[in-house]
Design an enzyme around this catalytic site. Structure first.
Site, PDB file in Angstrom:
ATOM      1  CE  LYS A  91       2.959 -18.141  -0.126  1.00 11.72           C
ATOM      2  NZ  LYS A  91       2.264 -19.516   0.131  1.00 11.72           N
ATOM      3  CG  ASP A  96      -0.535 -20.744   1.558  1.00  7.89           C
ATOM      4  OD1 ASP A  96       0.097 -20.201   2.653  1.00  7.89           O
ATOM      5  OD2 ASP A  96      -0.021 -21.061   0.756  1.00  7.89           O
ATOM      6  CE1 TYR A 145      -2.664  -3.230   0.845  1.00  7.17           C
ATOM      7  CE2 TYR A 145      -4.406  -1.682   1.047  1.00  7.17           C
ATOM      8  CZ  TYR A 145      -4.109  -2.906   0.872  1.00  7.17           C
ATOM      9  OH  TYR A 145      -4.934  -3.785   0.827  1.00  7.17           O
ATOM     10  CG  ASP A 148      -7.464  -4.429   3.081  1.00  3.73           C
ATOM     11  OD1 ASP A 148      -8.449  -4.283   3.889  1.00  3.73           O
ATOM     12  OD2 ASP A 148      -7.240  -3.790   2.052  1.00  3.73           O
ATOM     13  CG  ASP A 154     -12.879  -7.368   4.278  1.00  2.00           C
ATOM     14  OD1 ASP A 154     -12.565  -6.756   5.100  1.00  2.00           O
ATOM     15  OD2 ASP A 154     -13.583  -6.998   3.386  1.00  2.00           O
TER      16      ASP A 154
END
Ligand code: NAD
Length: 345
Positions: A172, A205, A125, A229, A233
């Site tokens: 990751k 994952d 971002y 982010d 959600d």
């Protein structure tokens, strides 16, 4: 006691509806807040040609506190996101998003109590994108030792203060060995200063799978910007959806409280939005202000009102409108104030 001034940004889409609901409820709690209202987002573009005019930033800098509705962000072009700018310009480096099962909110899971701590100023971002040659673009993911260390510290401090048992770094680093590798290294270093709190890490994952299979096993999660982010959600979906979960953007010099959800253009202006998420962000703000008594009053009143099926908004399987739910909650707070009712704990 003098009033506390808080910047209010109603925002776009359902923003003004849920912001009105939240301010009515916070006012009814007796928190004694003076709202300094400013437009940002689409309305600010119309009025000032800029979605985030300087005077809005100045207001937040001065008051150090803001309650904000969602603002729309154009996809694939236009102005830089207001949210990203606010977080970067005010250095609101920690995005706190709790997802907890609420009694009587229909979900497939029980006992979910997950705190997502998202790094808010770096990662993908950072807004550093360019065309390398026509047909090839590059987005830069920025991770700094300073940024990764302070967000890990924030997560452990939060865990310690709130009696949480475990902080999990989600990454990751098996693929992004340098960027996520540095994040993980900083996390592990910080963890050494918190021997009372368990520290572990999971590849993102695998984390997502674990979250949908056994969400009750997760505690505090700390993630870089994009992962945070997305995962927040996902966590919202575990406890009733975007209409329910609150959020806060916290920095050293100020804090902005806002729901996780967006402007919901599909239901904007129809009195259908669930204001719960922004009201709960307001409760987080009251605690942050040290107004624990008022925060508790709203928290408990809310739990009593939401039990009533007639008071649930459409996203929760009910028929209540934004204003019916808000009226019921305000009425509950006012009645309790008149009768001096004490809530059971
Ligand atoms: P969204 O959160 O606006 O909507 C997703 C779905 O959830 C929609 O079906 C919507 O009706 C529903 N929903 C969201 N909030 C709800 C509520 N309070 N009550 C009932 N239902 C609710 O996500 P989107 O459609 O991806 O984004 C729309 C716009 O919002 C975009 O411009 C995006 O950039 C912006 N956005 C802003 C913020 C913010 O300002 N913090 C956050 C996310 C998205």
């Amino acid at each position: 006691m003098s009033k506390t001034t808080v910047t209010l940004i109603p925002g776009d889409g359902i923003g003004p509806e849920v912001a009105r609901a939240a301010t009515r409820v916070l006012d009814a709690s007796g928190a004694d807040i003076e709202w300094e209202e400013h437009v940002a987002g689409g309305e600010a573009v119309k009025q000032f040609g800029n979605p985030l005019p300087d005077h809005v930033l100045e207001s937040i800098r001065r008051n150090k506190l803001a309650l904000k509705g969602p603002v729309q962000t154009q996809v694939g072009g236009g102005f830089k996101s207001v949210n990203v700018r606010l977080r970067q310009e005010l250095d609101l480096y920690a995005n706190l998003r709790p997802s907890r099962t609420l009694p009587s909110i229909p979900t497939r899971f029980e006992n979910v109590d997950i705190i997502v701590v998202r790094e808010n100023t770096e990662g993908l971002y950072s807004g550093l994108e360019h065309v390398v040659v026509p047909g090839v673009v590059e987005s830069l993911k920025i991770i700094t030792e300073k940024g990764a260390t302070r967000i890990a510290k924030f997560a452990f401090e939060y865990a310690r203060r709130h009696g949480r048992k475990r902080v999990t770094a989600v990454h990751k680093a098996n693929i992004m060995k340098l960027s996520d590798g540095l994040s993980l290294e900083c996390f592990r270093k910080v963890a050494q200063d918190y021997p009372d709190i368990e520290a572990d890490d999971k590849i993102i994952d695998n984390m997502c799978m674990q979250l949908v299979m056994r969400p009750e096993n997760s505690d505090v999660l700390v993630l870089e910007n994009l992962y945070g982010d997305i995962v927040s959600d996902l966590c919202a979906g575990l406890v009733g959806g975007l209409g329910v979960v609150p959020g806060a953007n916290i920095g050293v010099h100020g804090a902005i409280f806002e729901a996780v959800h967006g402007t919901a253009p599909d239901i904007a202006g129809q009195n259908l939005a669930n204001p719960l998420a922004l009201i709960r962000s307001g409760i987080m703000m009251l605690y942050h202000m040290g107004k624990d008594h008022e925060a508790e009053r709203v928290r408990r009143a809310l739990r009593e009102v939401i039990v009533n099926q007639d008071m649930k908004t459409r996203d929760l399987g009910g028929q209540a409108t934004t204003s019916q739910f808000t009226d019921a909650l305000v009425h509950k707070l006012e009645t309790d104030a008149e009768t001096g009712a004490q809530y059971p704990s």
